[in-house]
Design a protein around this motif. Structure first.
Motif, short mmCIF file in Angstrom:
data_model
loop_
_atom_site.label_atom_id
_atom_site.label_comp_id
_atom_site.label_asym_id
_atom_site.label_seq_id
_atom_site.Cartn_x
_atom_site.Cartn_y
_atom_site.Cartn_z
N LEU A 251 0.63 -1.55 -0.12
CA LEU A 251 0.05 0.10 0.53
C LEU A 251 1.31 1.31 0.13
CD1 LEU A 251 -2.87 1.11 0.38
CD2 LEU A 251 -3.41 0.95 2.87
N ALA A 252 2.18 1.92 0.58
CA ALA A 252 2.56 2.35 0.79
C ALA A 252 3.32 2.46 -0.49
CB ALA A 252 4.18 2.08 2.14
N LEU A 253 4.03 1.22 -1.39
CA LEU A 253 5.05 1.73 -2.59
C LEU A 253 3.50 2.11 -3.32
CD1 LEU A 253 7.22 1.22 -4.00
CD2 LEU A 253 6.25 -0.78 -4.18
N PHE A 254 2.08 1.87 -3.32
CA PHE A 254 1.31 2.32 -4.73
C PHE A 254 1.35 3.52 -4.06
CE2 PHE A 254 -2.85 3.32 -5.07
CZ PHE A 254 -2.50 3.20 -6.72
N CYS A 255 0.89 4.15 -2.96
CA CYS A 255 1.19 5.56 -2.96
C CYS A 255 2.49 6.63 -3.46
CB CYS A 255 1.22 5.68 -1.53
SG CYS A 255 -0.95 5.29 -0.95
N VAL A 256 3.29 6.09 -2.54
CA VAL A 256 4.58 6.50 -3.11
C VAL A 256 4.83 6.67 -5.00
CG1 VAL A 256 7.11 6.80 -3.10
CG2 VAL A 256 6.03 6.03 -0.99
N LEU A 257 4.23 5.20 -5.69
CA LEU A 257 4.62 5.64 -7.06
C LEU A 257 3.51 6.78 -7.77
CD1 LEU A 257 5.20 1.66 -7.84
CD2 LEU A 257 6.66 3.78 -7.88
N ALA A 258 2.32 6.58 -6.84
CA ALA A 258 1.83 7.15 -7.51
C ALA A 258 2.23 9.01 -6.97
CB ALA A 258 0.00 7.00 -6.18
N LEU A 259 2.65 9.46 -6.42
CA LEU A 259 2.68 10.81 -6.08
C LEU A 259 3.76 10.66 -7.00
CD1 LEU A 259 3.22 10.61 -2.20
CD2 LEU A 259 1.43 12.54 -3.72
N LEU A 260 5.41 9.62 -7.08
CA LEU A 260 6.08 9.85 -8.29
C LEU A 260 5.82 9.49 -9.52
CD1 LEU A 260 8.66 7.71 -6.58
CD2 LEU A 260 9.60 9.92 -7.45
N TYR A 261 4.28 9.22 -9.98
CA TYR A 261 3.44 9.21 -11.66
C TYR A 261 3.19 10.50 -11.68
CZ TYR A 261 0.77 7.66 -15.70
OH TYR A 261 0.21 8.33 -16.52
N ARG A 262 2.37 11.08 -10.69
CA ARG A 262 2.41 12.33 -10.97
C ARG A 262 3.55 13.51 -11.61
NH1 ARG A 262 -2.78 14.92 -10.33
NH2 ARG A 262 -1.83 16.20 -9.13
N ARG A 263 4.15 13.28 -10.62
CA ARG A 263 5.22 14.56 -10.71
C ARG A 263 6.37 14.45 -12.07
NH1 ARG A 263 8.30 15.34 -5.04
NH2 ARG A 263 6.13 15.34 -3.88
N GLU A 264 5.76 12.72 -12.80
CA GLU A 264 6.71 13.20 -13.80
C GLU A 264 6.11 13.38 -14.96
OE1 GLU A 264 9.93 10.57 -15.31
OE2 GLU A 264 9.64 10.81 -13.12
N PRO A 265 6.99 14.49 -15.55
CA PRO A 265 6.67 14.96 -17.07
C PRO A 265 5.88 13.97 -17.90
CG PRO A 265 8.71 15.12 -17.01
CD PRO A 265 8.81 14.67 -16.09
#
Length: 166
Positions: A152-166
């Motif tokens: 669950l934590a990894l999903f959340c962190v990956l979602a944040l990184l995905y949103r920040r990626e251009p």
């Protein structure tokens, strides 16, 4: 992203420090999830070795799924650290975390694999509350608890990184 000039006049785009830290957190969580699944005592590599040593057919799909998905996580994390395009890897990682979480709850809610030929007979389906709070599930199984929290934590962190990626 911040752009800076190098000594030879070329510009380099640098990651914001917070994004870089999130990437390291994601890598750490990814390796943790991979290790938990790869070395799970009854469903990871030890189970595959036991099946092979006994020469019995592999009836339970989870050992193969655990080992292959662990290898995929390790490859994905290393590709990101080596500079591969990140957005598709983040997306695949989020999908895999949803598969892990959904698979765990689906396995227990749909009868511990009773629907999968050759496994347990009968119906042992559990409600979500029983899976979370009942004995032998997330509440009392520390490996499952660690695994689900890390996923669950990894999903959340990956979602944040995905949103920040251009």
């Amino acid at each position: 992203m911040n752009e800076t000039q190098t000594g030879d006049g070329t510009s380099v785009t640098a990651e914001p420090r917070s994004t870089r830290r999130l990437q390291y957190v994601a890598a750490g969580l990814a390796y943790m999830v991979a290790i938990v699944h790869l070395f799970h005592p009854t469903l990871g590599t030890p189970a595959l070795v036991a099946y092979a040593a006994a020469g019995t057919p592999l009836i339970d799909p989870r050992p193969v799924a655990f080992v292959l998905s662990s290898v995929a996580i390790i490859v994905g994390a290393n590709l990101i650290l080596l500079g591969s395009p990140r957005k598709p890897i983040y997306a695949l990682g989020m999908i895999l975390m949803l598969v892990y979480i959904g698979g765990y709850f689906g396995w227990h809610a749909l009868g511990h694999g009773a629907w999968w030929g050759g496994l347990e007979h009968g119906w042992y389906g559990h409600s979500i509350a029983e899976i979370l709070l009942g004995p032998a599930h997330v509440r009392d199984d520390r490996i499952a608890l660690l695994s689900k929290l890390a996923e669950l934590a990894l999903f959340c962190v990956l979602a944040l990184l995905y949103r920040r990626e251009p």
